[in-house]
Design an enzyme around this catalytic site. Structure first.
Site: not given
Ligand code: TYD
Length: 137
Positions: A49
């Site tokens: 992303h």
């Molecule tokens: P995700 O964006 O998939 O992780 P990565 O950065 O590895 O791609 O995030 C995993 C889950 O955690 C998703 O449901 C969103 C949640 N999340 C939060 O609630 N707060 C946060 O600060 C972050 C970074 C993720």
């Protein structure tokens, strides 16, 4: 692409090492949130992303991982993070994927904003359109 990495302050003495950094001084934003990623399988990739506004510093405080950065304009770079004293800046408009996690890796992230799903661009085609000012490549 302009890859910004930075070494933070270190204090070594006979007891070991202490690293520190301060928001708006050592990183170019006030730190509103931190999160950390660990226990990632070596074959797993995360991220996939970009963000519209969020600024982040990534620090692998233990173990090792790699980060692929893509500016959506045809440039990609890979950075290995394995020094707990080193940070990688990831600004808005950069597609980011994390991979190659060692079993003991802990990736700490300092973020300029509270969590906001609306700030995410999770679709690669939407991302390239976004960074090209709404035009499709
Ligand atoms: P995700 O964006 O998939 O992780 P990565 O950065 O590895 O791609 O995030 C995993 C889950 O955690 C998703 O449901 C969103 C949640 N999340 C939060 O609630 N707060 C946060 O600060 C972050 C970074 C993720």
């Amino acid at each position: 692409m302009d890859i910004k990495t930075k070494n933070f302050h270190q204090k070594h003495d006979s007891r070991g090492t202490l690293t520190f950094l301060e928001g708006e001084r050592d990183v170019p934003f006030a730190i509103k949130r931190i999160y950390y990623i660990y226990g990632v399988h070596p074959e797993e990739r995360r991220g996939f992303h970009a963000h519209k506004r969020l600024q982040q510093y990534l620090i692998c405080v233990h173990g090792k991982c790699s980060v692929m950065l893509d500016n959506g304009l045809g440039q990609r770079d890979h950075v290995v993070l394995e020094d707990p004293n080193a940070g990688l800046y990831v600004g808005p408009g950069v597609w980011c994927e994390m991979y190659g996690f060692s079993a003991d890796a802990v990736l700490l992230v300092l973020a300029s904003e509270y969590y906001d799903e609306a700030d995410y661009i999770r679709d690669y085609d939407t991302f390239t359109t976004y960074v090209n000012g709404g035009r499709t490549l």
